[in-house]
Design a protein around this motif. Sequence first.
Motif, short mmCIF file in Angstrom:
data_model
loop_
_atom_site.label_atom_id
_atom_site.label_comp_id
_atom_site.label_asym_id
_atom_site.label_seq_id
_atom_site.Cartn_x
_atom_site.Cartn_y
_atom_site.Cartn_z
N ILE A 25 136.43 -19.18 -59.50
CA ILE A 25 136.56 -19.20 -58.04
C ILE A 25 135.33 -18.58 -57.38
CG2 ILE A 25 137.86 -18.23 -56.09
CD1 ILE A 25 140.39 -18.59 -57.91
N LEU A 26 134.86 -17.47 -57.94
CA LEU A 26 133.67 -16.82 -57.39
C LEU A 26 132.43 -17.70 -57.53
CD1 LEU A 26 134.24 -13.13 -58.54
CD2 LEU A 26 134.47 -14.08 -56.23
N ALA A 27 132.26 -18.35 -58.67
CA ALA A 27 131.09 -19.22 -58.88
C ALA A 27 131.12 -20.41 -57.91
CB ALA A 27 131.05 -19.72 -60.33
N ILE A 28 132.27 -21.03 -57.75
CA ILE A 28 132.38 -22.18 -56.85
C ILE A 28 132.19 -21.73 -55.40
CG2 ILE A 28 133.93 -24.00 -56.01
CD1 ILE A 28 135.15 -23.97 -58.92
N THR A 29 132.75 -20.58 -55.05
CA THR A 29 132.59 -20.05 -53.70
C THR A 29 131.12 -19.71 -53.42
OG1 THR A 29 134.85 -19.18 -53.71
CG2 THR A 29 133.33 -18.23 -52.09
N LEU A 30 130.44 -19.14 -54.40
CA LEU A 30 129.01 -18.84 -54.24
C LEU A 30 128.22 -20.12 -54.01
CD1 LEU A 30 126.63 -16.88 -54.29
CD2 LEU A 30 126.60 -17.12 -56.79
N PHE A 31 128.53 -21.16 -54.78
CA PHE A 31 127.86 -22.45 -54.61
C PHE A 31 128.05 -22.98 -53.19
CE2 PHE A 31 129.50 -26.89 -54.58
CZ PHE A 31 128.29 -27.53 -54.36
N VAL A 32 129.28 -22.98 -52.70
CA VAL A 32 129.57 -23.51 -51.37
C VAL A 32 128.96 -22.62 -50.28
CG1 VAL A 32 131.43 -23.97 -49.70
CG2 VAL A 32 131.63 -24.78 -52.07
N ALA A 33 129.10 -21.31 -50.41
CA ALA A 33 128.56 -20.40 -49.41
C ALA A 33 127.04 -20.52 -49.32
CB ALA A 33 128.97 -18.97 -49.71
N ALA A 34 126.38 -20.61 -50.46
CA ALA A 34 124.91 -20.77 -50.47
C ALA A 34 124.52 -22.09 -49.83
CB ALA A 34 124.39 -20.69 -51.90
N GLY A 35 125.27 -23.13 -50.10
CA GLY A 35 124.99 -24.43 -49.49
C GLY A 35 125.15 -24.39 -47.99
N GLU A 36 126.23 -23.78 -47.53
CA GLU A 36 126.44 -23.68 -46.08
C GLU A 36 125.33 -22.86 -45.44
OE1 GLU A 36 128.35 -25.44 -44.43
OE2 GLU A 36 130.17 -25.85 -45.52
N TYR A 37 124.92 -21.79 -46.10
CA TYR A 37 123.85 -20.94 -45.57
C TYR A 37 122.54 -21.72 -45.45
CZ TYR A 37 120.72 -17.01 -44.94
OH TYR A 37 119.77 -16.16 -44.44
N HIS A 39 122.23 -24.72 -44.87
CA HIS A 39 122.38 -25.70 -43.79
C HIS A 39 122.56 -25.03 -42.43
CE1 HIS A 39 122.28 -29.35 -46.16
NE2 HIS A 39 123.00 -28.73 -47.07
N GLY A 40 122.30 -23.71 -42.38
CA GLY A 40 122.31 -23.02 -41.10
C GLY A 40 123.63 -22.40 -40.67
N PHE A 41 124.58 -22.34 -41.57
CA PHE A 41 125.87 -21.73 -41.24
C PHE A 41 125.98 -20.39 -41.95
CE2 PHE A 41 126.48 -26.29 -40.85
CZ PHE A 41 127.03 -26.38 -39.58
N ASN A 42 126.48 -19.40 -41.25
CA ASN A 42 126.68 -18.09 -41.84
C ASN A 42 128.07 -18.06 -42.47
OD1 ASN A 42 127.32 -15.39 -42.36
ND2 ASN A 42 126.11 -14.65 -40.64
N PRO A 43 128.16 -17.94 -43.80
CA PRO A 43 129.46 -17.97 -44.47
C PRO A 43 130.42 -16.87 -44.00
CG PRO A 43 127.70 -18.22 -46.07
CD PRO A 43 127.06 -17.87 -44.75
N LEU A 44 129.88 -15.75 -43.52
CA LEU A 44 130.75 -14.67 -43.06
C LEU A 44 131.26 -14.91 -41.64
CD1 LEU A 44 128.70 -11.66 -44.47
CD2 LEU A 44 130.71 -12.79 -45.47
N VAL A 45 130.48 -15.62 -40.84
CA VAL A 45 130.87 -15.90 -39.46
C VAL A 45 131.63 -17.23 -39.38
CG1 VAL A 45 130.00 -16.36 -37.13
CG2 VAL A 45 128.95 -14.58 -38.54
N GLY A 48 135.83 -20.54 -41.46
CA GLY A 48 136.65 -21.75 -41.45
C GLY A 48 135.91 -22.96 -41.98
N ARG A 49 134.67 -23.08 -41.61
CA ARG A 49 133.85 -24.19 -42.11
C ARG A 49 133.66 -24.07 -43.61
NH1 ARG A 49 130.34 -28.24 -41.00
NH2 ARG A 49 128.66 -28.46 -42.50
N VAL A 50 133.33 -22.87 -44.08
CA VAL A 50 133.13 -22.65 -45.51
C VAL A 50 134.42 -22.95 -46.27
CG1 VAL A 50 132.58 -20.93 -47.28
CG2 VAL A 50 131.26 -21.01 -45.16
N ALA A 51 135.54 -22.49 -45.75
CA ALA A 51 136.83 -22.74 -46.40
C ALA A 51 137.12 -24.24 -46.46
CB ALA A 51 137.95 -22.01 -45.67
N GLY A 52 136.78 -24.96 -45.39
CA GLY A 52 136.99 -26.40 -45.37
C GLY A 52 136.11 -27.14 -46.36
N THR A 53 134.92 -26.63 -46.59
CA THR A 53 134.03 -27.23 -47.59
C THR A 53 134.47 -26.84 -49.00
OG1 THR A 53 132.20 -27.13 -46.02
CG2 THR A 53 131.62 -27.44 -48.33
N LEU A 54 134.93 -25.62 -49.15
CA LEU A 54 135.34 -25.08 -50.45
C LEU A 54 136.61 -25.74 -50.99
CD1 LEU A 54 134.99 -22.90 -52.67
CD2 LEU A 54 136.25 -21.34 -51.16
N ALA A 55 137.56 -26.00 -50.12
CA ALA A 55 138.88 -26.48 -50.54
C ALA A 55 138.85 -27.69 -51.47
CB ALA A 55 139.76 -26.74 -49.33
#
Length: 139
Positions: A25-37, A39-45, A48-55
């Motif tokens: 879960i951590l590895a997949i979340t890191l992959f998605v969070a890094a990708g969102e970052y 693309h200009g999105f802050n995974p901490l802010v 919801g977007r990160v969760a939607g991409t991660l799901a």
Amino acid sequence: MSVSTAGERRIELSTTTAMLALGDILAITLFVAAGEYTHGFNPLVDFGRVAGTLAPFLIGWVLIAGVSGLYAESSINSVRGALGWTFLGWVLAVVIAQALRATAVFHGNAAVTFALVSIGVGGFLLCLWRGIASLLLSR
């Protein structure tokens, strides 16, 4: 150790497999969070977007890992086996994730370039984790 069987495959309910699942879960979340970052999105802010991409990726991984025996302690008995089965499982999980992203339920779409990046980057992170787990957690 308790074992649940589903057909010929199994999920072992143990500390080792719980650690495998958490690392996955951590590895997949890191992959998605890094990708969102990137693309200009802050995974901490933009949680919801990160969760939607991660799901879709988590759904695909849990389905494939569960039915293919990747949550059995034997899945990490050898580094080579762990890497091979993890990578194959991830490729199939990405196919499921892309199919889910093509629906109206999840944002995004099914894109070949994104699938290839997902396989490469996500596969690298999962294989790195599973390789380390194989070295540290297997008996």
